[in-house]
Motif scaffolding. Structure first.
Motif, PDB file in Angstrom:
ATOM      1  N   THR A 124      24.337  39.394  54.199  1.00  0.00           N
ATOM      2  CA  THR A 124      25.287  38.230  54.345  1.00  0.00           C
ATOM      3  C   THR A 124      26.545  38.861  54.655  1.00  0.00           C
ATOM      4  N   THR A 125      27.280  38.235  55.119  1.00  0.00           N
ATOM      5  CA  THR A 125      28.749  38.626  55.678  1.00  0.00           C
ATOM      6  C   THR A 125      30.134  37.621  54.845  1.00  0.00           C
ATOM      7  N   VAL A 126      30.584  38.191  54.154  1.00  0.00           N
ATOM      8  CA  VAL A 126      31.874  37.194  53.745  1.00  0.00           C
ATOM      9  C   VAL A 126      33.219  37.905  54.213  1.00  0.00           C
ATOM     10  N   VAL A 127      34.340  36.925  54.125  1.00  0.00           N
ATOM     11  CA  VAL A 127      35.651  37.266  54.474  1.00  0.00           C
ATOM     12  C   VAL A 127      36.542  36.995  53.158  1.00  0.00           C
ATOM     13  N   ALA A 128      37.139  37.674  52.356  1.00  0.00           N
ATOM     14  CA  ALA A 128      37.724  37.462  51.266  1.00  0.00           C
ATOM     15  C   ALA A 128      38.988  38.515  50.990  1.00  0.00           C
ATOM     16  N   ILE A 129      39.850  37.926  50.092  1.00  0.00           N
ATOM     17  CA  ILE A 129      40.911  38.914  49.663  1.00  0.00           C
ATOM     18  C   ILE A 129      40.395  39.920  48.610  1.00  0.00           C
ATOM     19  N   VAL A 130      40.781  41.138  48.767  1.00  0.00           N
ATOM     20  CA  VAL A 130      40.524  42.298  47.818  1.00  0.00           C
ATOM     21  C   VAL A 130      41.647  42.085  46.523  1.00  0.00           C
ATOM     22  N   ARG A 131      40.947  41.532  45.441  1.00  0.00           N
ATOM     23  CA  ARG A 131      42.010  41.366  44.217  1.00  0.00           C
ATOM     24  C   ARG A 131      42.214  42.671  43.464  1.00  0.00           C
ATOM     25  N   ASN A 132      41.117  43.497  43.387  1.00  0.00           N
ATOM     26  CA  ASN A 132      41.198  44.667  42.506  1.00  0.00           C
ATOM     27  C   ASN A 132      40.084  45.674  43.277  1.00  0.00           C
ATOM     28  N   ILE A 133      40.668  46.855  43.032  1.00  0.00           N
ATOM     29  CA  ILE A 133      39.858  48.115  43.403  1.00  0.00           C
ATOM     30  C   ILE A 133      39.755  49.119  42.288  1.00  0.00           C
ATOM     31  N   GLU A 134      38.508  49.491  42.007  1.00  0.00           N
ATOM     32  CA  GLU A 134      38.170  50.481  40.955  1.00  0.00           C
ATOM     33  C   GLU A 134      37.411  51.482  41.624  1.00  0.00           C
ATOM     34  N   THR A 135      37.559  52.843  41.345  1.00  0.00           N
ATOM     35  CA  THR A 135      37.195  54.031  42.011  1.00  0.00           C
ATOM     36  C   THR A 135      36.712  54.930  40.907  1.00  0.00           C
ATOM     37  N   SER A 136      35.361  55.298  41.136  1.00  0.00           N
ATOM     38  CA  SER A 136      34.722  56.192  40.355  1.00  0.00           C
ATOM     39  C   SER A 136      34.178  57.537  41.180  1.00  0.00           C
ATOM     40  N   SER A 137      33.412  58.327  40.484  1.00  0.00           N
ATOM     41  CA  SER A 137      33.063  59.578  40.975  1.00  0.00           C
ATOM     42  C   SER A 137      31.631  58.851  42.128  1.00  0.00           C
ATOM     43  N   THR A 138      31.202  57.628  41.551  1.00  0.00           N
ATOM     44  CA  THR A 138      29.867  57.319  42.389  1.00  0.00           C
ATOM     45  C   THR A 138      29.917  56.205  43.106  1.00  0.00           C
ATOM     46  N   LYS A 139      31.060  55.490  42.869  1.00  0.00           N
ATOM     47  CA  LYS A 139      31.267  54.184  43.770  1.00  0.00           C
ATOM     48  C   LYS A 139      32.641  53.501  43.662  1.00  0.00           C
ATOM     49  N   ILE A 140      32.899  52.830  44.397  1.00  0.00           N
ATOM     50  CA  ILE A 140      34.169  51.842  44.320  1.00  0.00           C
ATOM     51  C   ILE A 140      33.742  50.365  44.256  1.00  0.00           C
ATOM     52  N   THR A 141      34.399  49.745  43.452  1.00  0.00           N
ATOM     53  CA  THR A 141      34.180  48.555  43.209  1.00  0.00           C
ATOM     54  C   THR A 141      35.398  47.652  43.526  1.00  0.00           C
ATOM     55  N   TYR A 142      34.992  46.542  44.409  1.00  0.00           N
ATOM     56  CA  TYR A 142      36.068  45.759  44.855  1.00  0.00           C
ATOM     57  C   TYR A 142      36.009  44.399  44.262  1.00  0.00           C
ATOM     58  N   THR A 143      36.769  43.708  43.799  1.00  0.00           N
ATOM     59  CA  THR A 143      36.801  42.284  43.370  1.00  0.00           C
ATOM     60  C   THR A 143      37.387  41.475  44.588  1.00  0.00           C
ATOM     61  N   LEU A 144      36.398  40.687  45.077  1.00  0.00           N
ATOM     62  CA  LEU A 144      36.656  39.781  46.226  1.00  0.00           C
ATOM     63  C   LEU A 144      36.899  38.416  45.880  1.00  0.00           C
ATOM     64  N   GLU A 145      37.843  37.831  46.435  1.00  0.00           N
ATOM     65  CA  GLU A 145      38.117  36.397  46.149  1.00  0.00           C
ATOM     66  C   GLU A 145      38.254  35.597  47.585  1.00  0.00           C
ATOM     67  N   ASP A 146      37.558  34.478  47.430  1.00  0.00           N
ATOM     68  CA  ASP A 146      37.936  33.307  48.658  1.00  0.00           C
ATOM     69  C   ASP A 146      38.166  32.099  47.916  1.00  0.00           C
ATOM     70  N   HIS A 147      38.536  31.021  48.573  1.00  0.00           N
ATOM     71  CA  HIS A 147      38.793  29.753  47.750  1.00  0.00           C
ATOM     72  C   HIS A 147      37.763  29.247  47.038  1.00  0.00           C
ATOM     73  N   THR A 148      36.425  29.674  47.054  1.00  0.00           N
ATOM     74  CA  THR A 148      35.375  29.043  46.338  1.00  0.00           C
ATOM     75  C   THR A 148      35.013  30.006  45.004  1.00  0.00           C
ATOM     76  N   GLY A 149      35.579  31.109  44.969  1.00  0.00           N
ATOM     77  CA  GLY A 149      35.208  32.006  43.758  1.00  0.00           C
ATOM     78  C   GLY A 149      35.322  33.545  43.896  1.00  0.00           C
ATOM     79  N   ARG A 150      35.008  34.248  42.883  1.00  0.00           N
ATOM     80  CA  ARG A 150      35.159  35.849  42.765  1.00  0.00           C
ATOM     81  C   ARG A 150      33.797  36.294  42.803  1.00  0.00           C
ATOM     82  N   ILE A 151      33.946  37.694  43.143  1.00  0.00           N
ATOM     83  CA  ILE A 151      32.599  38.261  43.239  1.00  0.00           C
ATOM     84  C   ILE A 151      32.789  39.846  43.113  1.00  0.00           C
TER      85      ILE A 151
END
Length: 239
Positions: free
Chosen positions: A51-78
């Motif tokens: 799937t592909t989504v277009v969203a705003i990046v609300r948070n970025i957390e970086t560790s040694s193994t991965k980067i976690t992005y909190t994505l938000e559009d007008h319907t929710g967050r993931i």
């Protein structure tokens, strides 16, 4: 491919292979993804690889193994996870906080929460892409419903199934030589639902030998620029 755009690396591809029960890419909103069945990307009974989504990046957390992005559009967050190889953070996608991004990925459930496994993340450089994505989501929904009503789904895919991989990125594709760029553009401008065939590409680029063309196609698939659609001899652009 420019490392700043994030490659389809082997680790990510292998980790998602077991859940890719379909083919193609379908544009979605975050709420749609949150409501998807476990391990599936589907719409009206039709299954897709990504799937592909277009969203705003609300948070970025970086560790040694991965980067976690909190994505938000007008319907929710993931939350969306981009896995790194041996802490190789310089290959992270060129993504900025509080900016729009287009993400390609598959779904996972972790601790009862739906997440995205990121294959590619591209910064949105043109605000029109945000509106275009919403229109593509609506188009995908109505085409899928119409296809099902015609009796074409029933959980099965075939060569006439509608493909919604028209989602485009205006970002330039770096790291391709002249022949690769030419083949890429030929695939990108093709608007048929099944994609352009290997035979048609060979006729367009008669000056490129069959073996060299095959190598170009395999390279672009491995880099995530294109993917095969209805069979191994038809190709669609991911960007």
């Amino acid at each position: 491919m420019n490392d700043s755009f994030g490659d389809f690396n082997a680790t990510q591809t292998a980790g998602a292979a077991s859940e890719q029960k379909g083919e193609g890419i379908i544009p979605m909103l975050i709420k749609q993804i949150l409501l998807l069945p476990e391990g599936n990307i589907e719409l009206f009974g039709m299954h897709y690889a990504m799937t592909t989504v277009v969203a705003i990046v609300r948070n970025i957390e970086t560790s040694s193994t991965k980067i976690t992005y909190t994505l938000e559009d007008h319907t929710g967050r993931i939350d969306a996870h981009y896995w790194l190889e041996e802490g190789d953070t310089h290959k992270a996608p060129d993504v900025m906080l509080n900016n729009y991004v287009r993400v390609y990925g598959t779904t996972r459930s972790q601790g009862g929460q739906k997440t995205l496994m990121v294959f590619k993340a591209l910064p949105v450089l043109d605000p029109n892409e945000i509106t275009t994505h919403l229109l593509e989501v609506l188009n995908a929904r109505y085409k899928a419903e119409a296809y099902q009503q015609k009796g074409g789904s029933s959980g099965q895919q075939n060569s006439t199934m509608p493909d919604f991989s028209a989602s485009q990125s205006n970002a330039l594709v770096n790291g391709l030589d002249a022949k690769q760029q030419a083949v890429f553009q030929a695939i990108k401008v093709n608007v048929s639902e099944e994609g352009i065939s290997r035979k048609e590409l060979k006729s367009k680029f008669s000056h490129i030998s069959d073996s060299e063309l095959n190598n170009i196609l395999e390279f672009m698939i491995s880099e995530g620029h294109i993917y095969s659609s209805i069979d191994a001899d038809h190709f669609i652009c991911t960007m």
